[in-house]
Each structure stands twice: as structure tokens, then as C-alpha cells.
Design a protein around this motif. Structure first.
Motif, PDB file in Angstrom:
ATOM      1  N   PRO A  15      -0.646 -59.020  -5.668  1.00  0.00           N
ATOM      2  CA  PRO A  15      -1.159 -58.955  -4.290  1.00  0.00           C
ATOM      3  C   PRO A  15      -0.141 -58.330  -3.348  1.00  0.00           C
ATOM      4  N   SER A  16      -0.627 -57.581  -2.364  1.00  0.00           N
ATOM      5  CA  SER A  16       0.273 -56.886  -1.442  1.00  0.00           C
ATOM      6  C   SER A  16       1.060 -57.847  -0.567  1.00  0.00           C
ATOM      7  N   GLN A  17       0.579 -59.095  -0.428  1.00  0.00           N
ATOM      8  CA  GLN A  17       1.327 -60.074   0.372  1.00  0.00           C
ATOM      9  C   GLN A  17       2.650 -60.469  -0.289  1.00  0.00           C
ATOM     10  N   ILE A  18       2.769 -60.224  -1.586  1.00  0.00           N
ATOM     11  CA  ILE A  18       4.053 -60.457  -2.268  1.00  0.00           C
ATOM     12  C   ILE A  18       4.873 -59.196  -2.061  1.00  0.00           C
ATOM     13  N   GLU A  19       5.714 -59.226  -1.037  1.00  0.00           N
ATOM     14  CA  GLU A  19       6.377 -58.019  -0.578  1.00  0.00           C
ATOM     15  C   GLU A  19       7.444 -57.547  -1.566  1.00  0.00           C
ATOM     16  N   CYS A  20       7.418 -56.267  -1.834  1.00  0.00           N
ATOM     17  CA  CYS A  20       8.411 -55.625  -2.695  1.00  0.00           C
ATOM     18  C   CYS A  20       8.282 -54.127  -2.473  1.00  0.00           C
ATOM     19  N   LEU A  21       9.122 -53.351  -3.133  1.00  0.00           N
ATOM     20  CA  LEU A  21       9.082 -51.908  -2.944  1.00  0.00           C
ATOM     21  C   LEU A  21       8.302 -51.199  -4.044  1.00  0.00           C
ATOM     22  N   ALA A  22       7.192 -51.829  -4.453  1.00  0.00           N
ATOM     23  CA  ALA A  22       6.208 -51.140  -5.288  1.00  0.00           C
ATOM     24  C   ALA A  22       5.134 -50.572  -4.362  1.00  0.00           C
ATOM     25  N   LYS A  23       4.636 -49.390  -4.676  1.00  0.00           N
ATOM     26  CA  LYS A  23       3.620 -48.756  -3.837  1.00  0.00           C
ATOM     27  C   LYS A  23       2.384 -49.645  -3.714  1.00  0.00           C
ATOM     28  N   GLN A  24       1.776 -49.581  -2.554  1.00  0.00           N
ATOM     29  CA  GLN A  24       0.579 -50.365  -2.309  1.00  0.00           C
ATOM     30  C   GLN A  24      -0.649 -49.556  -2.678  1.00  0.00           C
ATOM     31  N   ASP A  25      -1.637 -50.233  -3.266  1.00  0.00           N
ATOM     32  CA  ASP A  25      -2.907 -49.612  -3.652  1.00  0.00           C
ATOM     33  C   ASP A  25      -4.006 -50.554  -3.174  1.00  0.00           C
ATOM     34  N   ARG A  84      -0.347 -54.202  -5.217  1.00  0.00           N
ATOM     35  CA  ARG A  84       0.818 -53.343  -5.400  1.00  0.00           C
ATOM     36  C   ARG A  84       0.862 -52.852  -6.845  1.00  0.00           C
ATOM     37  N   LYS A  85       1.389 -51.644  -7.004  1.00  0.00           N
ATOM     38  CA  LYS A  85       1.471 -51.029  -8.325  1.00  0.00           C
ATOM     39  C   LYS A  85       2.708 -51.561  -9.043  1.00  0.00           C
ATOM     40  N   ARG A  86       2.562 -52.786  -9.483  1.00  0.00           N
ATOM     41  CA  ARG A  86       3.660 -53.544 -10.083  1.00  0.00           C
ATOM     42  C   ARG A  86       3.119 -54.330 -11.266  1.00  0.00           C
ATOM     43  N   ASP A  88       5.901 -48.912  -9.495  1.00  0.00           N
ATOM     44  CA  ASP A  88       5.791 -47.513  -9.105  1.00  0.00           C
ATOM     45  C   ASP A  88       6.556 -47.451  -7.785  1.00  0.00           C
ATOM     46  N   GLU A  89       7.722 -46.812  -7.791  1.00  0.00           N
ATOM     47  CA  GLU A  89       8.684 -46.965  -6.708  1.00  0.00           C
ATOM     48  C   GLU A  89       8.202 -46.378  -5.381  1.00  0.00           C
ATOM     49  N   LEU A 134       2.171 -59.745 -22.957  1.00  0.00           N
ATOM     50  CA  LEU A 134       1.161 -59.660 -21.902  1.00  0.00           C
ATOM     51  C   LEU A 134       1.730 -58.992 -20.662  1.00  0.00           C
ATOM     52  N   VAL A 135       1.033 -57.962 -20.183  1.00  0.00           N
ATOM     53  CA  VAL A 135       1.353 -57.341 -18.910  1.00  0.00           C
ATOM     54  C   VAL A 135       0.451 -57.949 -17.844  1.00  0.00           C
ATOM     55  N   LEU A 136       1.083 -58.569 -16.863  1.00  0.00           N
ATOM     56  CA  LEU A 136       0.376 -59.096 -15.700  1.00  0.00           C
ATOM     57  C   LEU A 136       0.555 -58.071 -14.596  1.00  0.00           C
ATOM     58  N   GLU A 137      -0.533 -57.449 -14.156  1.00  0.00           N
ATOM     59  CA  GLU A 137      -0.406 -56.295 -13.278  1.00  0.00           C
ATOM     60  C   GLU A 137      -1.202 -56.444 -11.985  1.00  0.00           C
ATOM     61  N   ARG A 138      -0.937 -55.498 -11.062  1.00  0.00           N
ATOM     62  CA  ARG A 138      -1.590 -55.445  -9.753  1.00  0.00           C
ATOM     63  C   ARG A 138      -1.347 -56.738  -8.971  1.00  0.00           C
TER      64      ARG A 138
END
Length: 330
Positions: free
Chosen positions: A212-222, A226-228, A243-244, A206-210
């Protein structure tokens, strides 16, 4: 244990063939580093370099090869991969945790996180024989974090973008949330780890994707995601993908925020505060478009071998090495 060692040897050989055939370059970066990427949630192992002709220097065991692999990417190495040992301190010793662990990390140029799903499906397929159980086989099932939260808790994250609002929803579920405000991410994790992660379907990887942007990391925001993505197999987290991010201001702000939290956390616990390289944001901003994936190889081997504990996978688990007489039991 010999069977586990033979399985690991074959698995690593297959991984190398997979990436070599696709034009990736295998790299070998340091396990000891004078600086680390600031990560507030990770405790680090530290040591000290002593030399009669040089000043003493603090060094740290890396929690991930990211700090050096991204420097290679920024300097034109193209798509790369590495199998390495990584180290995280102050983590539990348990059936899926060991402070020293093996990681496969790979970066694909001109790719985003969706491309990495396909590549990871192909990689897993290459590691399976035709008789493998269906719950190990790609294609991956996919669900967004938003849909998973809605399904398992009834919470619509889009309606609860503030911590106070999300905290009220957590309390309705019977969770204890401190009166003194915590971060949105901390409240989210209370809910996610209690109601969502344990109940994720296990009939397919299972891929759990997208996230929330509040979970800060260096994945691009959409938008406010986040694109994670993270990959779960048999309910166990196996991989993490971004997505770096390549915007220097965003990277710099993230590192400043993480370092501030790191100092606060470490000053309270008295644990080590690793040095950071102030030029990292500038360096990482020079990377071309790419997507990175990190896979915990010990956990991957565990699920591929049909085991439920790292004890049957790692030849020398730290929990056993700390007990006398372990060598007699191999």
C-alpha cells in the motif's frame, strides 16, 4: 561452525560469479558515514572521528549501503552489486536478528521490480543443488498484499484507506488500537504482523508484492500501491525490492517527512539523530531507471542450510560475544 564458514565462502563466491557473468560491477562502499538517509524506524550506531589536526566529526555505521551505491549509479556506474556488513541499533537479539548483519544489495539498470523477481529467482537457483527441497526452489509463488490481507483477515484494503476505518477493522479482529490516532501504516502493521505474516504459505518461496502507498518508501507509486515486493522463504523475510523512485520532488518530500519523524522519535527516546546530506534527493534523481534488491545473507544462509537460528550461521553472534567465555565454545 566450520561447516557454516565453508558454506558462506561458497555462497559468496557463487553470488559474485552470478553477477560478474551478467556484467554487474562489484563495488565496495564505506561502512562509516558522516551522513545517513533519514529512516525514522531505524536506530543507528554512532561513533566519533578524532584527529589532532581536524575538528571532531560524528560518524555512523551504515544500516544499508544504499546511500553510497545510489551515488555511484547516479554517476554512471551501471548495474552494481555489493556484499557488505550493515548495522542497526536497538533491535532485538534473537534467532533471526543480530545488530550486525551481512547484506547483498544489487541494482539493475533499465529494470523494474518485476525484472528483479526473475533475476532473484535465477540467483537463488544458482545457490541450490538439484536435491534441494521444493520449498526452497523457484519459481516464486506470488501474492499481493491486498489479496493476502483479504484472505487472512477478511479486510478489503481498498475499502479502508483511512486510518479510522482500518482501526475499526483491527478492533473487530480483537486488536487493541489506541484511541489517540496512530498512522495508517502503524494500524496496518498491527494487523499484518498478527494475522498475515505468520500465516503466509511456506510450500514455495513467496513474493509479497504491491505494498500500500501509505507505507512510505522510495518505491515508485502505481495507483494506491507501490512497486515493491518482499521475499519470504519458510516464513522468514529474506529480501526487499523497489522499482526505484527518481522524481526529485518525491524523494525530497519523503526525506523531509522521514527526518521530521526521526527528530520526534529521537527527542522522545533521547537517542542519536544522524546528519543527512541535503543534496541526496538531487543526486538520486539523476539515476537511470533501475530496480534495487537487498537480501539478508545471514537469513538466506540459515534457510539454505536448513537451520532455524542464526546461532548456527554467524560465527560470532553479538548475544554470545556479550557473554564471557564465548571463544571457548566455538
Amino acid at each position: 561452525m566450520k561447516a557454516a564458514a565453508q558454506f558462506r565462502s561458497t555462497m559468496n563466491r557463487t553470488i559474485r560469479t552470478f553477477f560478474d557473468d551478467r556484467g554487474y560491477t562489484e563495488v565496495d562502499t564505506p561502512s562509516l558515514s558522516p551522513t545517513l538517509i533519514p529512516e525514522a524506524t531505524i536506530e543507528n550506531f554512532s561513533t566519533r572521528f578524532e584527529n589532532p589536526f581536524m575538528p571532531s566529526t560524528d560518524l555512523y555505521l551504515i544500516p544499508s549501503p544504499e546511500i553510497y551505491m545510489k551515488q555511484l549509479i547516479a554517476n554512471g556506474f551501471g548495474s552494481i552489486y555489493q556484499i557488505s556488513h550493515c548495522f542497526r541499533n536497538s533491535e532485538q537479539l534473537g534467532h533471526i536478528h543480530n545488530p550486525e548483519f551481512s547484506m547483498l544489495e544489487y541494482y539493475t539498470m533499465d529494470a523494474d521490480e518485476q525484472d528483479s523477481i526473475r533475476i532473484t529467482e535465477e540467483l537463488l537457483t544458482s545457490l541450490l543443488d538439484p536435491s534441494a527441497p521444493e520449498d526452497l526452489k523457484p519459481p516464486f509463488a506470488r501474492i499481493t498484499v491486498e489479496k493476502a490481507m483479504k484472505h487472512f483477515t477478511g479486510i478489503d484494503l481498498g475499502q479502508h484507506q483511512r486510518q479510522a476505518s482500518l482501526a475499526n477493522e483491527a478492533r473487530k479482529l480483537g486488536l487493541s488500537v489506541p484511541d489517540e490516532p496512530e498512522s495508517w501504516e502503524e494500524t496496518f502493521n498491527r494487523i499484518f504482523l498478527t494475522f498475515v505474516e505468520p500465516n503466509l504459505p511456506q510450500d514455495k518461496p513467496l513474493v509479497l508484492e504491491r505494498y500500500p502507498s501509505q507505507i512510505e518508501c522510495l518505491a515508485k507509486q502505481d495507483g494506491w500501491y507501490r512497486k515493491r515486493w518482499e521475499l519470504y522463504i519458510r516464513g522468514i523475510e529474506i529480501a526487499n525490492c523497489y522499482d526505484e523512485e527518481r522524481d526529485e520532488r518525491v524523494i525530497s518530500d519523503y526525506y523531509a517527512s522521514e527526518y521530521a519523524k526521526l527528530i520526534q522519535n529521537r527527542s522522545e527516546s533521547g537517542s542519536v539523530i544522524p546528519d543527512t546530506d541535503p543534496d541526496l534527493a538531487t543526486t538520486f534523481a539523476r539515476m537511470p531507471q533501475c530496480s534495487g534488491v537487498a537480501i539478508g545473507l545471514d537469513r538466506l544462509q540459515m534457510v539454505l542450510m536448513g537451520k532455524s537460528d542464526l546461532q548456527g550461521v554467524i560465527l560470532f553472534p553479538l548475544s554470545d560475544m556479550l557473554n564471557s567465555g564465548y571463544t571457548r565454545n566455538l
